[in-house]
Structures are given as structure tokens and as C-alpha cells.
Write a protein that holds these residues in place. Structure first.
Motif, PDB file in Angstrom:
ATOM      1  N   LEU A  34       0.819  -1.211   0.000  1.00 23.21           N
ATOM      2  CA  LEU A  34       0.000   0.000   0.000  1.00 23.21           C
ATOM      3  C   LEU A  34       0.854   1.263   0.000  1.00 23.21           C
ATOM      4  N   GLU A  35       1.793   1.351   0.930  1.00 23.31           N
ATOM      5  CA  GLU A  35       2.598   2.567   1.055  1.00 23.31           C
ATOM      6  C   GLU A  35       3.842   2.292   1.872  1.00 23.31           C
ATOM      7  N   MET A  36       4.797   3.233   1.784  1.00 25.35           N
ATOM      8  CA  MET A  36       6.015   3.176   2.588  1.00 25.35           C
ATOM      9  C   MET A  36       6.100   4.442   3.434  1.00 25.35           C
ATOM     10  N   ASN A  37       6.243   4.274   4.730  1.00 24.17           N
ATOM     11  CA  ASN A  37       6.382   5.398   5.652  1.00 24.17           C
ATOM     12  C   ASN A  37       7.865   5.589   5.962  1.00 24.17           C
ATOM     13  N   THR A  38       8.400   6.776   5.682  1.00 27.26           N
ATOM     14  CA  THR A  38       9.821   7.020   5.914  1.00 27.26           C
ATOM     15  C   THR A  38      10.098   7.746   7.227  1.00 27.26           C
ATOM     16  N   SER A  39       9.060   8.178   7.910  1.00 25.84           N
ATOM     17  CA  SER A  39       9.204   8.723   9.264  1.00 25.84           C
ATOM     18  C   SER A  39       8.072   8.140  10.101  1.00 25.84           C
ATOM     19  N   PRO A  40       8.173   6.849  10.422  1.00 28.55           N
ATOM     20  CA  PRO A  40       7.066   6.158  11.091  1.00 28.55           C
ATOM     21  C   PRO A  40       6.780   6.715  12.482  1.00 28.55           C
ATOM     22  N   GLY A  41       5.568   6.455  12.943  1.00 28.24           N
ATOM     23  CA  GLY A  41       5.180   6.901  14.269  1.00 28.24           C
ATOM     24  C   GLY A  41       6.032   6.280  15.365  1.00 28.24           C
ATOM     25  N   MET A  42       6.234   7.030  16.421  1.00 24.73           N
ATOM     26  CA  MET A  42       6.997   6.536  17.576  1.00 24.73           C
ATOM     27  C   MET A  42       6.219   6.788  18.866  1.00 24.73           C
ATOM     28  N   THR A  43       4.885   6.654  18.792  1.00 25.54           N
ATOM     29  CA  THR A  43       4.057   6.789  19.983  1.00 25.54           C
ATOM     30  C   THR A  43       3.992   5.452  20.720  1.00 25.54           C
ATOM     31  N   SER A  44       3.279   5.437  21.833  1.00 21.66           N
ATOM     32  CA  SER A  44       3.135   4.190  22.605  1.00 21.66           C
ATOM     33  C   SER A  44       2.362   3.139  21.840  1.00 21.66           C
ATOM     34  N   HIS A  45       1.580   3.548  20.827  1.00 28.14           N
ATOM     35  CA  HIS A  45       0.804   2.618  20.019  1.00 28.14           C
ATOM     36  C   HIS A  45       1.506   2.255  18.707  1.00 28.14           C
ATOM     37  N   SER A  46       2.676   2.820  18.468  1.00 31.93           N
ATOM     38  CA  SER A  46       3.286   2.719  17.144  1.00 31.93           C
ATOM     39  C   SER A  46       3.892   1.346  16.886  1.00 31.93           C
ATOM     40  N   LEU A  47       4.035   1.050  15.594  1.00 30.50           N
ATOM     41  CA  LEU A  47       4.316  -0.315  15.172  1.00 30.50           C
ATOM     42  C   LEU A  47       5.800  -0.634  15.063  1.00 30.50           C
ATOM     43  N   VAL A  48       6.633   0.333  14.707  1.00 30.92           N
ATOM     44  CA  VAL A  48       8.063   0.047  14.639  1.00 30.92           C
ATOM     45  C   VAL A  48       8.625  -0.306  16.019  1.00 30.92           C
ATOM     46  N   PRO A  49       8.328   0.459  17.068  1.00 27.17           N
ATOM     47  CA  PRO A  49       8.807   0.037  18.397  1.00 27.17           C
ATOM     48  C   PRO A  49       8.296  -1.339  18.803  1.00 27.17           C
ATOM     49  N   LYS A  50       7.058  -1.687  18.421  1.00 30.89           N
ATOM     50  CA  LYS A  50       6.532  -3.016  18.749  1.00 30.89           C
ATOM     51  C   LYS A  50       7.335  -4.110  18.043  1.00 30.89           C
ATOM     52  N   ALA A  51       7.643  -3.889  16.759  1.00 32.51           N
ATOM     53  CA  ALA A  51       8.404  -4.881  16.004  1.00 32.51           C
ATOM     54  C   ALA A  51       9.830  -4.998  16.528  1.00 32.51           C
ATOM     55  N   ALA A  52      10.437  -3.867  16.888  1.00 34.31           N
ATOM     56  CA  ALA A  52      11.791  -3.900  17.428  1.00 34.31           C
ATOM     57  C   ALA A  52      11.827  -4.643  18.768  1.00 34.31           C
ATOM     58  N   LYS A  53      10.849  -4.382  19.601  1.00 33.05           N
ATOM     59  CA  LYS A  53      10.787  -5.055  20.902  1.00 33.05           C
ATOM     60  C   LYS A  53      10.685  -6.559  20.741  1.00 33.05           C
ATOM     61  N   ALA A  54      10.010  -7.000  19.665  1.00 37.46           N
ATOM     62  CA  ALA A  54       9.829  -8.432  19.424  1.00 37.46           C
ATOM     63  C   ALA A  54      11.143  -9.155  19.183  1.00 37.46           C
ATOM     64  N   ILE A  55      12.183  -8.430  18.762  1.00 42.41           N
ATOM     65  CA  ILE A  55      13.488  -9.068  18.566  1.00 42.41           C
ATOM     66  C   ILE A  55      14.517  -8.538  19.570  1.00 42.41           C
ATOM     67  N   GLY A  56      14.037  -7.997  20.681  1.00 37.74           N
ATOM     68  CA  GLY A  56      14.918  -7.641  21.781  1.00 37.74           C
ATOM     69  C   GLY A  56      15.501  -6.252  21.757  1.00 37.74           C
ATOM     70  N   ILE A  57      14.957  -5.350  20.933  1.00 37.37           N
ATOM     71  CA  ILE A  57      15.437  -3.961  20.898  1.00 37.37           C
ATOM     72  C   ILE A  57      14.454  -3.102  21.670  1.00 37.37           C
ATOM     73  N   ASP A  58      14.891  -2.529  22.784  1.00 38.28           N
ATOM     74  CA  ASP A  58      13.958  -1.696  23.534  1.00 38.28           C
ATOM     75  C   ASP A  58      13.877  -0.305  22.920  1.00 38.28           C
ATOM     76  N   TYR A  59      12.905   0.456  23.373  1.00 37.17           N
ATOM     77  CA  TYR A  59      12.606   1.759  22.765  1.00 37.17           C
ATOM     78  C   TYR A  59      13.795   2.723  22.817  1.00 37.17           C
ATOM     79  N   PRO A  60      14.451   2.911  23.984  1.00 32.20           N
ATOM     80  CA  PRO A  60      15.605   3.826  23.995  1.00 32.20           C
ATOM     81  C   PRO A  60      16.739   3.350  23.087  1.00 32.20           C
ATOM     82  N   GLN A  61      16.992   2.029  23.033  1.00 33.47           N
ATOM     83  CA  GLN A  61      18.034   1.505  22.138  1.00 33.47           C
ATOM     84  C   GLN A  61      17.713   1.832  20.679  1.00 33.47           C
ATOM     85  N   LEU A  62      16.462   1.646  20.318  1.00 31.21           N
ATOM     86  CA  LEU A  62      16.036   1.924  18.946  1.00 31.21           C
ATOM     87  C   LEU A  62      16.253   3.389  18.604  1.00 31.21           C
TER      88      LEU A  62
END
Length: 323
Positions: free
Chosen positions: A282-310
Motif C-alpha cells: 500500500l505505502e512506505m512510511n519514511t518517518s514512522p510513528g513513535m508513539t506508545s501505540h506505534s508499530l516500529v517500536p513493537k516490532a523492534a521489541k519483538a526481537i529484543g530492541i527496547d525503545y531507547p536503544q532503537l
């Protein structure tokens, strides 16, 4: 899946950092949430980070105040569309995320689809029409060409702003009027029935890595602004797809990301056609959301990357297009 990021980054060596947030686009409220989260995360790991709202002070102040780099937490026009990136290139302030060209192309959903389709990457059938072309007679013909439902979008907005899934001919005029409130050219897209997916990418070129695919299940199947940011009922599922399909989707997203010339990070949104389990970009987001509901932090956390590390890793990747 192994974490693709380094964990030995010297926060102090990154210098004085501006977290760009707010701005003047329709996504300002989301950007303020993203930017505040990033700011707090960077401060927590020792970065000399400061909030900077381009709607409240000129970009020249970045140079005047001796900022060494910028973390872009702006969404939409004036932050994600290449214009800000061009200004930062001119000022010589390294920034996070994609460069001028990739940002500009990816922000235009119509142009993005044209490029993907030209390279044989699957994306839903579509029509792009200007305000002048959108007569009542023309609007009535669109479902005949794309079928129903039709997804009506302002192609230069994000966060589901101005989007309608028109179920019938009678819904089309209102959908067009809503979208025209945000854009002078509209994107009409064939509706793919099935699960909604998203897949984040970190890195650049051959070194880019796709993170785990997330399946999104929103109330009534409507992943709109409210279900993105204002409720806790939306479900985000990892591992819900067959392993072979997961790999296929990640490979597709990497191709789409590299084709646009993205770097740093990004997030592709897709639909999975229920009838044959075929994914559509559908689309590519080049500045994705970084809120508490956002999806990139969720995906990073799934492989052991916490929010501050990201946040710290993304900041460390900041650079300019020019040598």
C-alpha cells in the motif's frame, strides 16, 4: 531473528541533538506524541537532546543554536516529504531517516505505486485524479473501473487522515469531498479484502533488515485514526502467518524499500488478499510513528530492541545526502 543494531553507541559523541516534532501538517498531534517519546528516550540514555518545533521557530535556529544532528519525529508534509530534508542538507545538519528524493517519492502514495507497479511489485489497482477531473459524472464511473468497495485517499497524507472505504456508489461523493479537504489530487484504490499487515525495515541497501511482520486486527476491520492512536482495543499479532509467507512478505518489503532508496528506517503497510494469501503493498512510511501505540517500536521489541536503544541507534545513523 538477531538484532541488527549496535548496542555500544556513545551517546555523548552524538553531540547536541534536536528532536524535530510538531510541525504544521495534519499529523501534528501524532508528531507531538512521537517526538515527546523520542525526546524522553534519548535523554534517558544520556543524549543531549532538545525539543524543536519548526512551526514555532525557523530552521535556521538549528544552525544558530549549534545543533550537531536532528532526529526527525515529524510526520506528513513539511517533515516527511523531502522538503525538511532538503533544508537540513542546505544547513548541513545530519538527520535521521531517508534522504530528499526517497522521502519525497514515498510521501506521494501515487508515485510510489507507479514505481512499484513498473518494477512488478504487487500493489492494488488504482486511479489518480485531480480536483478538476473529479466531476460528479466521473466519480460515478470509478467503482465500475475498480469495483466496490473503493478506498479513497489523499495521497500526500498519513495516519489514515482523510481516508474512506466507500462501500457503494452513494458513498463516493462524500468520500471525495472529505479527501479533497486534504489534497488536490486523490488516489482511488481497489479494496483488497483480508488481513492488514505492516513490516518495518532498519538499515540501508544490502544491509537493510526487515523486522517481524505484524498483523493488525482493529474493531470492525477499520484501522482508522481512532483505532491507531486513541484506543487500546486494536490487536497487533506476531507469528500469525505461515513461516514461508512471513519470509515472502519480508523479502517483498525489502525490495520495495530499496527500490525507493530508503535508508535508516521505514515501515511498509500491506494488505493480504484472503482468497489466495497474496500480499499487496500500500505505502512506505519514511518517518514512522513513535508513539506508545506505534508499530516500529513493537516490532523492534519483538526481537529484543527496547525503545531507547532503537531511538539511539536511529540517531547514530543520521547523515546527509551530500558528501
Amino acid at each position: 531473528m538477531t538484532s541488527p543494531i549496535a548496542h555500544n553507541i556513545d551517546a555523548r559523541a552524538l553531540g547536541k541533538v534536536a528532536v524535530l516534532l510538531g510541525g504544521y501538517s495534519a499529523e501534528r498531534p501524532v508528531s507531538l506524541m512521537s517526538g515527546t517519546g523520542v525526546l524522553d528516550a534519548l535523554k534517558s540514555v544520556g543524549v543531549d537532546a532538545h525539543a524543536f518545533d519548526p512551526a514555532e521557530q525557523p530552521l535556521q535556529a538549528l544552525k544558530d543554536q549549534a545543533f550537531d544532528r536532528a532526529f526527525i519525529a515529524l510526520h506528513g508534509r513539511g517533515g516527511e516529504d523531502g522538503t525538511l530534508q532538503g533544508a537540513l542538507e542546505w544547513l548541513g545538519v545530519p538527520y535521521t531517516g531517508s534522504g530528499v528524493t526517497a522521502s519525497g517519492v514515498a510521501m506521494d502514495k501515487t508515485m510510489t505505486k507507479r514505481l512499484w507497479a513498473n518494477e512488478g511489485l504487487p500493489t492494488p489497482q488504482y486511479l489518480a485524479l485531480t480536483r478538476a477531473e473529479l466531476t460528479r459524472e466521473r466519480i460515478r464511473t470509478i467503482p465500475d473501473e475498480l469495483g466496490l468497495p473503493v478506498v479513497v485517499k489523499p495521497p500526500h497524507e498519513g495516519s489514515s487522515i482523510g481516508i474512506t472505504k466507500a462501500a457503494g456508489y452513494s458513498d463516493m461523493q462524500a468520500a471525495v469531498e472529505l479527501a479533497l479537504g486534504f489534497d488536490d489530487e486523490l488516489l482511488f484504490e481497489q479494496c483488497i479484502e483480508g488481513p492488514e499487515l505492516t513490516c518495518a525495515v532498519l538499515g540501508e541497501g544490502d544491509g537493510a533488515m526487515a523486522l517481524p511482520v505484524i498483523e493488525i486486527r482493529a474493531e470492525a476491520g477499520n484501522y482508522d485514526f481512532a483505532n491507531k492512536y486513541e484506543t487500546d482495543t486494536t490487536q497487533y499479532l506476531f507469528g500469525s502467518l505461515p513461516a514461508t509467507l512471513e519470509v515472502e512478505i519480508r523479502d517483498l518489503v525489502l525490495k520495495a524499500y530499496r527500490l525507493l532508496g530508503c535508508r535508516g528506517w521505514g515501515r511498509a503497510d500491506l494488505m493480504l488478499r484472503q482468497s489466495d494469501m497474496k500480499p499487496f503493498l500500500l505505502e512506505m512510511n519514511t518517518s514512522p510513528g513513535m508513539t506508545s501505540h506505534s508499530l516500529v517500536p513493537k516490532a523492534a521489541k519483538a526481537i529484543g530492541i527496547d525503545y531507547p536503544q532503537l531511538c539511539l541507534w536511529l540517531l547514530a545513523q543520521a547523515r546527509l545526502d551530500r558528501k
